[in-house]
Design a protein around this motif. Structure first.
Motif, PDB file in Angstrom:
ATOM      1  N   ILE A 171       0.843  -1.198   0.000  1.00  0.00           N
ATOM      2  CA  ILE A 171       0.000   0.000   0.000  1.00  0.00           C
ATOM      3  C   ILE A 171       0.882   1.253   0.000  1.00  0.00           C
ATOM      4  O   ILE A 171       1.887   1.310   0.709  1.00  0.00           O
ATOM      5  N   THR A 172       0.503   2.257  -0.791  1.00  0.00           N
ATOM      6  CA  THR A 172       1.302   3.481  -0.846  1.00  0.00           C
ATOM      7  C   THR A 172       0.471   4.738  -0.579  1.00  0.00           C
ATOM      8  O   THR A 172       0.984   5.855  -0.659  1.00  0.00           O
ATOM      9  N   SER A 173      -0.807   4.554  -0.291  1.00  0.00           N
ATOM     10  CA  SER A 173      -1.661   5.697   0.042  1.00  0.00           C
ATOM     11  C   SER A 173      -2.574   5.345   1.212  1.00  0.00           C
ATOM     12  O   SER A 173      -3.261   4.319   1.168  1.00  0.00           O
ATOM     13  N   VAL A 174      -2.590   6.195   2.208  1.00  0.00           N
ATOM     14  CA  VAL A 174      -3.305   5.886   3.443  1.00  0.00           C
ATOM     15  C   VAL A 174      -4.173   7.061   3.876  1.00  0.00           C
ATOM     16  O   VAL A 174      -3.710   8.198   3.927  1.00  0.00           O
ATOM     17  N   LEU A 175      -5.410   6.753   4.179  1.00  0.00           N
ATOM     18  CA  LEU A 175      -6.291   7.743   4.801  1.00  0.00           C
ATOM     19  C   LEU A 175      -6.387   7.397   6.280  1.00  0.00           C
ATOM     20  O   LEU A 175      -6.958   6.365   6.648  1.00  0.00           O
ATOM     21  N   ASN A 176      -5.821   8.242   7.101  1.00  0.00           N
ATOM     22  CA  ASN A 176      -5.758   7.947   8.534  1.00  0.00           C
ATOM     23  C   ASN A 176      -6.814   8.686   9.332  1.00  0.00           C
ATOM     24  O   ASN A 176      -6.821   9.909   9.387  1.00  0.00           O
ATOM     25  N   MET A 177      -7.703   7.936   9.967  1.00  0.00           N
ATOM     26  CA  MET A 177      -8.729   8.551  10.797  1.00  0.00           C
ATOM     27  C   MET A 177      -8.431   8.350  12.279  1.00  0.00           C
ATOM     28  O   MET A 177      -9.216   8.803  13.130  1.00  0.00           O
ATOM     29  N   ALA A 178      -7.366   7.673  12.581  1.00  0.00           N
ATOM     30  CA  ALA A 178      -7.002   7.472  13.988  1.00  0.00           C
ATOM     31  C   ALA A 178      -6.296   8.715  14.503  1.00  0.00           C
ATOM     32  O   ALA A 178      -5.513   9.329  13.776  1.00  0.00           O
ATOM     33  N   PRO A 179      -6.573   9.110  15.727  1.00  0.00           N
ATOM     34  CA  PRO A 179      -5.969  10.335  16.278  1.00  0.00           C
ATOM     35  C   PRO A 179      -4.536  10.104  16.723  1.00  0.00           C
ATOM     36  O   PRO A 179      -4.223  10.111  17.909  1.00  0.00           O
ATOM     37  N   VAL A 180      -3.661   9.919  15.759  1.00  0.00           N
ATOM     38  CA  VAL A 180      -2.244   9.686  16.036  1.00  0.00           C
ATOM     39  C   VAL A 180      -1.471   9.966  14.749  1.00  0.00           C
ATOM     40  O   VAL A 180      -2.017   9.803  13.660  1.00  0.00           O
ATOM     41  N   ALA A 181      -0.230  10.423  14.900  1.00  0.00           N
ATOM     42  CA  ALA A 181       0.591  10.695  13.722  1.00  0.00           C
ATOM     43  C   ALA A 181       1.232   9.395  13.255  1.00  0.00           C
ATOM     44  O   ALA A 181       1.909   8.725  14.031  1.00  0.00           O
ATOM     45  N   LEU A 182       1.003   9.040  12.008  1.00  0.00           N
ATOM     46  CA  LEU A 182       1.588   7.815  11.474  1.00  0.00           C
ATOM     47  C   LEU A 182       2.983   8.092  10.936  1.00  0.00           C
ATOM     48  O   LEU A 182       3.233   9.142  10.352  1.00  0.00           O
ATOM     49  N   HIS A 183       3.862   7.140  11.129  1.00  0.00           N
ATOM     50  CA  HIS A 183       5.207   7.253  10.583  1.00  0.00           C
ATOM     51  C   HIS A 183       5.349   6.322   9.399  1.00  0.00           C
ATOM     52  O   HIS A 183       5.235   5.110   9.549  1.00  0.00           O
ATOM     53  N   VAL A 184       5.587   6.913   8.249  1.00  0.00           N
ATOM     54  CA  VAL A 184       5.699   6.126   7.022  1.00  0.00           C
ATOM     55  C   VAL A 184       6.861   6.660   6.193  1.00  0.00           C
ATOM     56  O   VAL A 184       7.292   7.804   6.393  1.00  0.00           O
ATOM     57  N   PRO A 185       7.357   5.865   5.257  1.00  0.00           N
ATOM     58  CA  PRO A 185       8.415   6.343   4.358  1.00  0.00           C
ATOM     59  C   PRO A 185       7.932   7.536   3.542  1.00  0.00           C
ATOM     60  O   PRO A 185       6.717   7.703   3.352  1.00  0.00           O
ATOM     61  N   ALA A 186       8.867   8.315   3.041  1.00  0.00           N
ATOM     62  CA  ALA A 186       8.539   9.557   2.351  1.00  0.00           C
ATOM     63  C   ALA A 186       7.711   9.342   1.085  1.00  0.00           C
ATOM     64  O   ALA A 186       6.960  10.228   0.677  1.00  0.00           O
ATOM     65  N   ASP A 187       7.826   8.176   0.472  1.00  0.00           N
ATOM     66  CA  ASP A 187       7.105   7.961  -0.780  1.00  0.00           C
ATOM     67  C   ASP A 187       5.667   7.463  -0.571  1.00  0.00           C
ATOM     68  O   ASP A 187       4.962   7.184  -1.533  1.00  0.00           O
ATOM     69  N   VAL A 188       5.250   7.372   0.688  1.00  0.00           N
ATOM     70  CA  VAL A 188       3.873   6.963   0.979  1.00  0.00           C
ATOM     71  C   VAL A 188       3.048   8.206   1.289  1.00  0.00           C
ATOM     72  O   VAL A 188       3.472   9.056   2.071  1.00  0.00           O
ATOM     73  N   ALA A 189       1.894   8.299   0.677  1.00  0.00           N
ATOM     74  CA  ALA A 189       1.013   9.454   0.896  1.00  0.00           C
ATOM     75  C   ALA A 189       0.053   9.172   2.049  1.00  0.00           C
ATOM     76  O   ALA A 189      -0.573   8.123   2.082  1.00  0.00           O
ATOM     77  N   VAL A 190      -0.019  10.098   2.982  1.00  0.00           N
ATOM     78  CA  VAL A 190      -0.943   9.953   4.105  1.00  0.00           C
ATOM     79  C   VAL A 190      -1.800  11.201   4.204  1.00  0.00           C
ATOM     80  O   VAL A 190      -1.292  12.320   4.131  1.00  0.00           O
ATOM     81  N   ARG A 191      -3.095  11.015   4.338  1.00  0.00           N
ATOM     82  CA  ARG A 191      -4.012  12.114   4.618  1.00  0.00           C
ATOM     83  C   ARG A 191      -4.652  11.825   5.962  1.00  0.00           C
ATOM     84  O   ARG A 191      -5.104  10.710   6.208  1.00  0.00           O
ATOM     85  N   ASN A 192      -4.688  12.822   6.797  1.00  0.00           N
ATOM     86  CA  ASN A 192      -5.284  12.633   8.119  1.00  0.00           C
ATOM     87  C   ASN A 192      -6.641  13.303   8.210  1.00  0.00           C
ATOM     88  O   ASN A 192      -6.809  14.446   7.809  1.00  0.00           O
ATOM     89  N   VAL A 193      -7.598  12.566   8.744  1.00  0.00           N
ATOM     90  CA  VAL A 193      -8.922  13.125   9.018  1.00  0.00           C
ATOM     91  C   VAL A 193      -9.223  12.843  10.480  1.00  0.00           C
ATOM     92  O   VAL A 193      -9.207  11.703  10.914  1.00  0.00           O
ATOM     93  N   ASP A 194      -9.438  13.909  11.226  1.00  0.00           N
ATOM     94  CA  ASP A 194      -9.636  13.751  12.667  1.00  0.00           C
ATOM     95  C   ASP A 194     -10.757  14.682  13.128  1.00  0.00           C
ATOM     96  O   ASP A 194     -10.596  15.891  13.176  1.00  0.00           O
ATOM     97  N   PHE A 195     -11.894  14.085  13.462  1.00  0.00           N
ATOM     98  CA  PHE A 195     -13.056  14.876  13.867  1.00  0.00           C
ATOM     99  C   PHE A 195     -12.774  15.702  15.109  1.00  0.00           C
ATOM    100  O   PHE A 195     -13.142  16.860  15.208  1.00  0.00           O
ATOM    101  N   ALA A 196     -12.130  15.065  16.054  1.00  0.00           N
ATOM    102  CA  ALA A 196     -11.867  15.751  17.311  1.00  0.00           C
ATOM    103  C   ALA A 196     -11.007  16.990  17.057  1.00  0.00           C
ATOM    104  O   ALA A 196     -11.257  18.066  17.607  1.00  0.00           O
ATOM    105  N   GLN A 197     -10.018  16.820  16.192  1.00  0.00           N
ATOM    106  CA  GLN A 197      -9.164  17.948  15.845  1.00  0.00           C
ATOM    107  C   GLN A 197      -9.985  19.087  15.242  1.00  0.00           C
ATOM    108  O   GLN A 197      -9.815  20.257  15.614  1.00  0.00           O
ATOM    109  N   GLU A 198     -10.878  18.741  14.346  1.00  0.00           N
ATOM    110  CA  GLU A 198     -11.705  19.758  13.701  1.00  0.00           C
ATOM    111  C   GLU A 198     -12.609  20.462  14.707  1.00  0.00           C
ATOM    112  O   GLU A 198     -12.775  21.682  14.671  1.00  0.00           O
ATOM    113  N   LEU A 199     -13.173  19.688  15.601  1.00  0.00           N
ATOM    114  CA  LEU A 199     -14.019  20.301  16.638  1.00  0.00           C
ATOM    115  C   LEU A 199     -13.202  21.241  17.509  1.00  0.00           C
ATOM    116  O   LEU A 199     -13.674  22.309  17.913  1.00  0.00           O
ATOM    117  N   GLN A 200     -11.976  20.858  17.774  1.00  0.00           N
ATOM    118  CA  GLN A 200     -11.132  21.704  18.612  1.00  0.00           C
ATOM    119  C   GLN A 200     -10.773  23.005  17.907  1.00  0.00           C
ATOM    120  O   GLN A 200     -10.679  24.060  18.537  1.00  0.00           O
TER     121      GLN A 200
END
Lengths: 215, 215
Positions: A171-200
């Motif tokens: 896998i080289t593309s990840v949509l992360n909804m967990a409230p934590v920063a993921l550590h991945v190699p530079a060539d992997v794309a990660v998008r973070n969606v965090d409801f709690a963050q948005e509410l804050q």
DNA sequence: CCATGTGAAGTTCTTCACAGCT
DNA sequence: AGCTGTGAAGAACTTCACATGG
């Protein structure tokens, strides 16, 4: 139409917005649209829209506007929407299940091909026609289904380990909804969606509003 | 600690990330943390973290790092997290229900006080202890519960009308999960969360990756 | 000696405003 | 005459690199 086209990150984020409105216009049978009208519908400034679109070629006609069909197809090609993209969802809790059941992905050519969870009572069952498998078999599931996008909807504590498995499976593309920063190699794309963050963030605006009101 | 503190928008978006890690460190009993360590855990560069934090005062000690408790409290105050903020969720479909059931909001001092939906079979029922009411009674519900944040989890077609009702009831902060651009007065804060949009952005990266691979 | 806080530089993104094409 | 496409200016954001204080 070169293969080395370099579109800015901010622009790419807006292409789905334009696409959405263009699809609607297309469904209504509208043939052309001005930057002014499309921008308004998309919630951006018209100059910004024009600059975004100008980055990948000229689909507008001066004095007239943009050809809805042409522009729609162009954006669709750029974001790869002409092809089915298979998605695996990891975590079949409230959120994971809501995503699997979510209509609307199919219209955009996304297909949920797998759902993963550790809960024994879920493994083997089907949610919206998708079988739940155990993380032990995740690599196998990803490979056999040809999933290329992974959605992480697990608790924060499990997110990094499932992402590591997903990466191992290619896998080289990840949509992360967990409230934590993921550590991945530079060539992997990660998008973070965090409801709690948005509410804050909204909460900050509320807090500032209160200060202003009391001034 | 002035009331006219002006923190940049990008910084505010990161405060919840820092807060999350600080809370974890605090729970572990860690007393101080360096910008390097906190930045790594939050997924940002250390220089950026330091600049963010420097915007609202000095909570670090040179040669030592930041006091975890102090910094945590400071961020909490800034985003208004010391106070309970009441949230109304509009739309009790897959997503709306998942949000109501979502644990973790409570820890951050958000309280879901209302759930709104048109479906007759849902109105009057309870989801996770929250009663579902009809949109006809939304203004009343917002006022009686004292909700100040509204989450729009309806289909796109209903989003604008429910937001208009929410605004009429005095709501000034909206989290929009419907795939449509909301039109609101300038003094109302709106944050958009759209899964499909995020998947499409990732899809673009996949598409580009393919081009590179075939080069 | 160590890590923060910050000028300065660099980069990215947005807006302005108008030339140029239809 | 109307609307796109874009140079130029401006604003926002990030990174560098080091002076400064503990």
């Amino acid at each position: 139409m070169s293969t080395t086209e370099q579109i800015s990150g901010a622009s790419i984020g807006r292409l789905p917005l334009y696409l959405r409105e263009l699809t609607e216009l297309s469904d209504k049978g509208v043939a052309t649209v001005s930057s002014e009208a499309l921008a308004e519908a998309s919630g951006v400034q018209s100059a910004l829209l024009r600059r975004d679109l100008s980055q990948f070629g000229s689909y507008g006609t001066r004095g007239v506007g943009y050809n809805v069909q042409q522009l729609r197809r162009a954006i669709l090609r750029i974001i790869g929407g002409t092809r089915v993209r298979r998605v695996i969802i990891v975590g079949a809790g409230n959120l994971g299940q809501a995503l699997v059941r979510h209509a609307g992905f199919a219209d955009l050519n996304f297909k949920v091909v797998g759902l993963v969870d550790v809960a024994p009572e879920l493994v083997g069952t089907e949610v919206n026609g998708v079988v739940v498998t155990h993380p032990d078999r995740m690599i196998e599931t990803i490979r056999s289904t040809g999933a290329e996008l992974a959605v992480v909807a697990t608790p924060a504590s499990a997110a990094q380990e499932v992402v590591d498995l997903a990466l191992e499976a290619g896998i080289t593309s990840v949509l992360n909804m967990a409230p934590v920063a993921l550590h991945v190699p530079a060539d992997v794309a990660v998008r973070n969606v965090d409801f709690a963050q948005e509410l804050q963030i909204l909460s900050y605006h509320q807090a500032r509003r209160r200060v202003v009101e009391h001034a």
